[in-house]
Design a protein around this motif. Structure first.
Motif, PDB file in Angstrom:
ATOM      1  N   THR A  48      -0.316  -8.150 -75.063  1.00  5.12           N
ATOM      2  CA  THR A  48       0.435  -7.839 -76.275  1.00  5.12           C
ATOM      3  C   THR A  48       0.329  -9.035 -77.208  1.00  5.12           C
ATOM      4  O   THR A  48      -0.507  -9.920 -77.015  1.00  5.12           O
ATOM      5  N   SER A 236       8.923  -6.908 -79.147  1.00  4.99           N
ATOM      6  CA  SER A 236       8.149  -5.757 -78.661  1.00  4.99           C
ATOM      7  C   SER A 236       8.417  -4.500 -79.490  1.00  4.99           C
ATOM      8  O   SER A 236       7.579  -3.591 -79.513  1.00  4.99           O
ATOM      9  N   PRO A 242       4.695  -0.435 -76.779  1.00  2.00           N
ATOM     10  CA  PRO A 242       4.887  -1.660 -75.987  1.00  2.00           C
ATOM     11  C   PRO A 242       4.947  -1.349 -74.495  1.00  2.00           C
ATOM     12  O   PRO A 242       5.539  -0.354 -74.074  1.00  2.00           O
TER      13      PRO A 242
END
Length: 363
Positions: A48, A236, A242
């Motif tokens: 991420t 997130s 996410p």
């Protein structure tokens, strides 16, 4: 030889470089880091990304408002699906004062974020520019031809330019320019540059199991009068699909000052998470799966320069700019970059800038 060398690829440096490039100057941007954006920083980690510098844009002036609207109409296709460069993240930033209940936001206004990371904003300003990354300028010297010679650290390579824009935090500019001395630079210029001061900050990025509960009702929260913490965001929630919740926590200036010189910042990051868990009554915040910590030595101007740029008054043009000139945050950096471009143009060839605007890049 290039016409203008811009040192620093933050927002001020990129806006300045675009303005001068579109006017017809040859421009070279030199950046010590591996990426663009300065405090518009995004770290890629654990499949991420997280914004550990400026966490959102909140347009208040005309220039940033126009820029945001343009980026909301543009898309990026880095991910599997095409998304806008900027999207509304939230209209609410909550406040928490020690000993008081969580306060509803006093004002609601759109906060914009880049789903691919805030550094995408800086990248949108880069097309057409010649940029050297991972190159630190370690020395600047005048030449007999009334130009500047720049020495790069990694390769010991030397570049020459007719003019220089120094678009880095003022204390870093002092370290770079002081060796020139008062024989080259005006004493008042150096004194003014030395007068600028910054607050530091420490950012902790922490990821948690998918099963972590309860998730907070807010996406962003400001700590009021907290000795250790300044801000926390559910980072997130900015990201498409996410995989797990992750937060970005930013320290107070006092906390950062106490821990700034620590060789290992992990204990400081863990302490920030502990304080957040206690303050927010979310005990699971104290047990992350992973943590990364970043120090910002020059995070926010505490004593800015009162004008939009600072000119050295040297025989060869040298102008400093940044978010520490005339204000702070992203819009201040943009305005400073534009002002520096106008000043450099005034000292060089007086090319017509009336119809030149870095926003033309997007039309």
């Amino acid at each position: 030889m290039t016409d203008i060398a811009v040192i620093g690829a933050g927002i001020a440096g990129l806006v300045c470089a675009q303005q001068l490039s579109q006017a017809g100057y040859s421009v070279l941007v030199v950046e010590k880091s591996r990426g663009l954006g300065g405090r518009l920083a995004t770290r890629r980690l654990h499949k991420t990304c997280a914004d550990h510098g400026a966490c959102y844009l909140e347009p208040k002036g005309e220039l940033l408002g126009r820029f945001v609207e343009i980026l909301r109409c543009l898309t990026t296709s880095r991910s599997a699906s095409t998304r806008q460069i900027l999207e509304v993240w939230t209209e609410e930033v909550y406040e928490l004062t020690a000993g008081a209940p969580l306060a509803e936001p006093k004002n609601r206004s759109p906060r914009y974020v880049a789903p691919e990371g805030m550094s995408a904003i800086a990248k949108s300003l880069a097309p057409g520019l010649e940029i050297l990354l991972n190159q630190r300028v370690v020395a600047i010297t005048p030449t007999p031809e009334n130009s500047w010679r720049l020495t790069l650290e990694s390769s010991n390579e030397e570049l020459t330019a007719k003019a220089i824009v120094v678009a880095i935090p003022a204390p870093q500019a002092v370290m770079l320019l002081e060796p020139l001395g008062e024989n080259v630079l005006d004493a008042a210029f150096l004194d003014n540059l030395r007068s600028v001061e910054f607050y530091p900050s420490i950012s902790a990025i922490a990821g948690y199991p998918r099963t972590s509960q309860p998730l907070p009702q807010w996406k962003a929260l400001t700590f009021v009068d907290n000795a250790d913490l300044a801000w926390i965001g559910l980072d997130s929630s900015k990201r498409p699909n996410p995989q797990q919740p992750h937060f970005v926590v930013q320290s107070s200036a006092n906390f950062a000052q106490r821990h700034l010189e620590s060789q290992d910042l992990q204990p400081a990051g863990q302490l920030m998470l502990q304080r957040a868990a206690e303050s927010l009554s979310l005990p699971w915040l104290n047990t992350p799966e992973w943590v990364q910590v970043h120090r910002w030595r020059y995070a926010f101007p505490s004593r800015p320069w009162h004008e939009a740029f600072l000119s050295a008054g040297s025989p060869s043009p040298l102008v400093c700019c940044g978010d520490w000139c005339g204000g702070n945050l992203v819009e201040g950096a943009m305005l400073s970059g534009l002002a520096a471009a106008n000043e450099i143009n005034h000292q060089l060839r007086h090319l017509p800038l009336d119809n030149v605007n870095f926003l033309n890049l997007f039309t």
